[in-house]
Design a protein around this motif. Structure first.
Motif, mmCIF file in Angstrom:
data_model
loop_
_atom_site.group_PDB
_atom_site.id
_atom_site.type_symbol
_atom_site.label_atom_id
_atom_site.label_comp_id
_atom_site.label_asym_id
_atom_site.label_seq_id
_atom_site.Cartn_x
_atom_site.Cartn_y
_atom_site.Cartn_z
ATOM 1 N N UNK A 139 0.639 -1.434 -0.341
ATOM 2 C CA UNK A 139 -0.295 0.122 -0.360
ATOM 3 C C UNK A 139 1.302 1.133 -0.544
ATOM 4 N N UNK A 140 1.062 2.445 -0.526
ATOM 5 C CA UNK A 140 1.388 3.631 -1.186
ATOM 6 C C UNK A 140 1.354 4.733 0.216
ATOM 7 N N UNK A 141 1.296 5.711 0.715
ATOM 8 C CA UNK A 141 2.265 6.011 2.167
ATOM 9 C C UNK A 141 0.513 6.974 2.071
ATOM 10 N N UNK A 142 -0.566 7.401 0.692
ATOM 11 C CA UNK A 142 -2.180 7.776 1.018
ATOM 12 C C UNK A 142 -3.236 6.627 0.606
ATOM 13 N N UNK A 143 -2.556 5.200 0.304
ATOM 14 C CA UNK A 143 -3.570 4.331 0.150
ATOM 15 C C UNK A 143 -3.645 4.410 -1.761
ATOM 16 N N UNK A 144 -3.208 5.053 -1.607
ATOM 17 C CA UNK A 144 -3.734 5.427 -3.034
ATOM 18 C C UNK A 144 -3.660 4.592 -4.163
ATOM 19 N N UNK A 145 -2.379 3.926 -3.591
ATOM 20 C CA UNK A 145 -2.279 2.147 -4.459
ATOM 21 C C UNK A 145 -2.175 1.688 -3.461
ATOM 22 N N UNK A 146 -2.627 0.400 -4.260
ATOM 23 C CA UNK A 146 -2.748 -0.898 -3.441
ATOM 24 C C UNK A 146 -2.466 -1.895 -4.410
ATOM 25 N N UNK A 147 -2.218 -2.829 -3.717
ATOM 26 C CA UNK A 147 -1.518 -4.552 -5.098
ATOM 27 C C UNK A 147 -1.310 -5.801 -4.150
ATOM 28 N N UNK A 148 -1.813 -6.578 -5.006
ATOM 29 C CA UNK A 148 -2.062 -7.953 -3.780
ATOM 30 C C UNK A 148 -1.423 -8.572 -4.686
ATOM 31 N N UNK A 149 -1.173 -10.287 -4.098
ATOM 32 C CA UNK A 149 -0.626 -10.744 -4.868
ATOM 33 C C UNK A 149 -1.830 -11.764 -5.568
ATOM 34 N N UNK A 150 -1.710 -12.608 -6.394
ATOM 35 C CA UNK A 150 -3.022 -13.877 -7.235
ATOM 36 C C UNK A 150 -3.875 -14.490 -6.601
ATOM 37 N N UNK A 151 -2.524 -15.273 -5.282
ATOM 38 C CA UNK A 151 -2.698 -15.517 -4.347
ATOM 39 C C UNK A 151 -4.158 -15.793 -3.224
ATOM 40 N N UNK A 152 -3.801 -14.073 -3.497
ATOM 41 C CA UNK A 152 -4.632 -13.633 -1.972
ATOM 42 C C UNK A 152 -5.544 -12.891 -2.500
ATOM 43 N N UNK A 153 -5.436 -12.291 -3.994
ATOM 44 C CA UNK A 153 -6.747 -11.281 -4.037
ATOM 45 C C UNK A 153 -7.782 -11.671 -4.356
ATOM 46 N N UNK A 154 -9.208 -11.095 -3.377
ATOM 47 C CA UNK A 154 -10.770 -10.539 -3.353
ATOM 48 C C UNK A 154 -10.888 -11.235 -2.214
ATOM 49 N N UNK A 155 -9.276 -12.020 -1.563
ATOM 50 C CA UNK A 155 -9.857 -12.842 0.571
ATOM 51 C C UNK A 155 -9.235 -11.616 1.006
ATOM 52 N N UNK A 156 -7.930 -11.321 1.018
ATOM 53 C CA UNK A 156 -7.602 -10.099 1.869
ATOM 54 C C UNK A 156 -7.789 -8.737 1.442
ATOM 55 N N UNK A 157 -7.585 -7.993 2.154
ATOM 56 C CA UNK A 157 -7.418 -5.673 2.460
ATOM 57 C C UNK A 157 -6.736 -5.404 2.899
ATOM 58 N N UNK A 158 -6.010 -4.974 2.562
ATOM 59 C CA UNK A 158 -4.637 -3.987 3.075
ATOM 60 C C UNK A 158 -5.457 -2.690 3.540
ATOM 61 N N UNK A 159 -5.247 -1.879 4.489
ATOM 62 C CA UNK A 159 -5.095 -1.082 5.139
ATOM 63 C C UNK A 159 -4.449 -0.591 6.031
ATOM 64 N N UNK A 160 -4.239 1.303 5.766
ATOM 65 C CA UNK A 160 -3.191 2.051 7.034
ATOM 66 C C UNK A 160 -4.209 2.828 7.517
ATOM 67 N N UNK A 161 -3.132 3.306 9.007
ATOM 68 C CA UNK A 161 -3.884 4.560 9.346
ATOM 69 C C UNK A 161 -3.505 5.113 10.266
ATOM 70 N N UNK A 162 -2.681 6.199 9.122
ATOM 71 C CA UNK A 162 -1.657 7.243 9.280
ATOM 72 C C UNK A 162 -1.248 8.193 10.644
ATOM 73 N N UNK A 163 -2.707 8.410 11.041
ATOM 74 C CA UNK A 163 -2.929 8.570 12.410
ATOM 75 C C UNK A 163 -2.377 7.344 13.117
#
Lengths: 105, 123
Positions: free
Chosen positions: B51-75
């Protein structure tokens, strides 16, 4: 997906030079990163963007990348260099090589 | 001291969910991309998500796409991985890793790693 091929093992005597290769289709057009992982520990970045060393990594570690092969070179090998080494690149996704176990004889 | 501390791992049944967390300290968290990388017992490294610094760009491996979700809370200087529909092949040590840069993308080297949190998927 992009495939990276590493030899499973490399052996070297102390004080000698170890070379660990990472093969991939036209890998020379990509940036290659190398990680060292000792047993029971998290990986450590030792080379990034083909040949740059992060702070704290000895000058004995160097990297090169051309054509279809990237190479991690460890000069004057020490017992403490014994570890698994992984190469990594970015393509549409991230790819890691299968890892190379460096044994210091 | 730059530090990443993962938590949230454990034993979970197939098909269930788990949420991993990574607490960052010692650097300006919102300046950098962040990642999850996993390692199955006795196996090599596998990138899971970034995940990019501002969550604007996100990527997943094919093996987890659709099942896993990455997120961040900069605060909160925190990174998360929501894992749904877990499978036995998701069993691994999950590392949180800091990207070496932060602008725009997440496709950088992993320059700092945590010690990992173990996820075991079994009935």
């Amino acid at each position: 997906s992009y495939v990276l091929t590493q030899p499973p093992s490399v052996s070297v005597a102390p004080g000698k030079t170890a070379r660990i290769t990472c093969g991939g289709n036209n890998i020379g057009s990509k940036s290659v990163h190398w990680y060292q992982q000792k047993p029971g520990q998290a990986p450590v970045l030792v080379i990034y963007y083909d040949s740059d060393r992060p702070s704290g990594i000895p000058e004995r570690f160097s990297g090169s990348n051309s054509g279809n092969t990237a190479t991690l070179t460890i000069s004057r090998v020490e017992a403490g260099d014994e570890a698994d080494y992984y190469c990594q690149v970015w393509d549409s996704s991230s790819a890691f090589g299968g890892g190379t176990k460096l044994t210091v004889l | 001291e730059v530090q990443l501390v993962e938590s949230g791992g454990g034993l979970v049944q197939p098909g269930r969910s788990l949420r991993l967390s990574c607490a960052a300290s010692g650097f300006t968290f919102d300046d950098y991309a962040m990642h999850w990388v996993r390692q199955a017992p006795g196996k090599g490294l596998e990138w899971v998500s970034g995940i990019s610094w501002n969550s604007g760009s996100i990527g997943y491996a094919d093996s987890v796409k659709g099942r896993f979700t990455i997120s961040r809370d900069n605060a909160k200087n925190s990174l998360y991985l929501q894992m749904n529909s877990l499978r036995a092949e998701d069993t691994a040590l999950y590392y949180c890793a800091k990207g070496s840069y932060g602008s725009g993308s997440y496709k950088y080297a992993f320059d700092i790693w945590g010690q990992g949190t173990m996820v075991t998927v079994s009935s």
